[in-house]
Design a protein around this motif. Structure first.
Motif, PDB file in Angstrom:
ATOM      1  N   LEU A  49      -9.312  11.341  -4.909  1.00 38.01           N
ATOM      2  CA  LEU A  49      -9.276   9.907  -4.602  1.00 38.01           C
ATOM      3  C   LEU A  49      -7.992   9.494  -3.892  1.00 38.01           C
ATOM      4  CD1 LEU A  49     -10.864   8.360  -7.816  1.00 38.01           C
ATOM      5  CD2 LEU A  49     -11.829   8.437  -5.519  1.00 38.01           C
ATOM      6  N   VAL A  50      -6.858  10.004  -4.339  1.00 40.86           N
ATOM      7  CA  VAL A  50      -5.594   9.669  -3.682  1.00 40.86           C
ATOM      8  C   VAL A  50      -5.564  10.280  -2.283  1.00 40.86           C
ATOM      9  CG1 VAL A  50      -3.085  10.004  -3.761  1.00 40.86           C
ATOM     10  CG2 VAL A  50      -4.318   9.294  -5.802  1.00 40.86           C
TER      11      VAL A  50
ATOM     12  N   ARG B 193       0.817  -1.213   0.000  1.00 42.51           N
ATOM     13  CA  ARG B 193       0.000   0.000   0.000  1.00 42.51           C
ATOM     14  C   ARG B 193       0.850   1.262   0.000  1.00 42.51           C
ATOM     15  NH1 ARG B 193      -2.497   3.384   4.173  1.00 42.51           N
ATOM     16  NH2 ARG B 193      -4.381   4.269   3.295  1.00 42.51           N
TER      17      ARG B 193
ATOM     18  N   THR C 256      -7.554   8.120  -0.049  1.00 41.69           N
ATOM     19  CA  THR C 256      -6.814   6.897   0.224  1.00 41.69           C
ATOM     20  C   THR C 256      -5.762   7.120   1.307  1.00 41.69           C
ATOM     21  OG1 THR C 256      -7.154   6.193  -2.049  1.00 41.69           O
ATOM     22  CG2 THR C 256      -5.431   5.066  -0.821  1.00 41.69           C
TER      23      THR C 256
ATOM     24  N   SER D 201       1.560   6.990  -6.532  1.00 42.32           N
ATOM     25  CA  SER D 201       0.386   7.756  -6.957  1.00 42.32           C
ATOM     26  C   SER D 201       0.572   9.244  -6.707  1.00 42.32           C
ATOM     27  CB  SER D 201      -0.858   7.273  -6.208  1.00 42.32           C
ATOM     28  OG  SER D 201      -1.114   5.935  -6.494  1.00 42.32           O
TER      29      SER D 201
ATOM     30  N   GLU E   7     -12.040   5.936   8.508  1.00 42.78           N
ATOM     31  CA  GLU E   7     -12.857   4.724   8.411  1.00 42.78           C
ATOM     32  C   GLU E   7     -13.599   4.400   9.707  1.00 42.78           C
ATOM     33  OE1 GLU E   7     -12.552   0.107   6.921  1.00 42.78           O
ATOM     34  OE2 GLU E   7     -10.741   1.111   7.646  1.00 42.78           O
TER      35      GLU E   7
ATOM     36  N   LEU F  46       0.941   4.213  -2.795  1.00 39.10           N
ATOM     37  CA  LEU F  46       0.519   5.576  -2.484  1.00 39.10           C
ATOM     38  C   LEU F  46       1.594   6.591  -2.850  1.00 39.10           C
ATOM     39  CD1 LEU F  46      -1.373   5.283   0.918  1.00 39.10           C
ATOM     40  CD2 LEU F  46      -2.266   6.056  -1.263  1.00 39.10           C
TER      41      LEU F  46
ATOM     42  N   TRP G 192      -7.639   7.495   4.688  1.00 43.62           N
ATOM     43  CA  TRP G 192      -8.703   6.526   4.922  1.00 43.62           C
ATOM     44  C   TRP G 192      -8.610   5.850   6.289  1.00 43.62           C
ATOM     45  CZ3 TRP G 192     -13.280   5.966   3.099  1.00 43.62           C
ATOM     46  CH2 TRP G 192     -14.000   4.808   3.392  1.00 43.62           C
TER      47      TRP G 192
END
Length: 86
Positions: free
Chosen positions: A67-68, A16, A71, A23, A78, A20, A74
């Motif tokens: 969106l990034v 992950r 992420t 990205s 959450e 990231l 998150w």
């Protein structure tokens, strides 16, 4: 089929952080390229013949950035979302 997809997505969780970082770097490069194209689209004193920043490109860059960004944060949002939903 669903279990196979879930298994392959679980493997991505182990990488992950590198995904990231990749990205974010890709988004920074894309924004820089968009900004430079916007600045150099017309020479001083000349008229522009093409649109320097098509709205679709800007919209896609904004959507990708959101969106990034979601992420990245998150893990902190959450639990609050799950408490609110459940």
């Amino acid at each position: 089929m669903g279990a196979g997809l879930a298994g392959s997505l679980a493997e991505l969780a182990s990488i992950r952080t590198p995904l990231l970082v990749l990205s974010v770097v890709a988004l920074v490069v894309a924004w820089i390229m968009w900004w430079r194209k916007r600045e150099t689209a017309c020479a001083p004193g000349e008229t522009c013949t093409t649109d320097a920043s098509p709205p679709r490109a800007v919209g896609l860059l904004i959507a990708a950035t959101v969106l990034v960004g979601l992420t990245v944060i998150w893990d902190s949002i959450e639990p609050t979302l799950m408490d609110w939903i459940l």
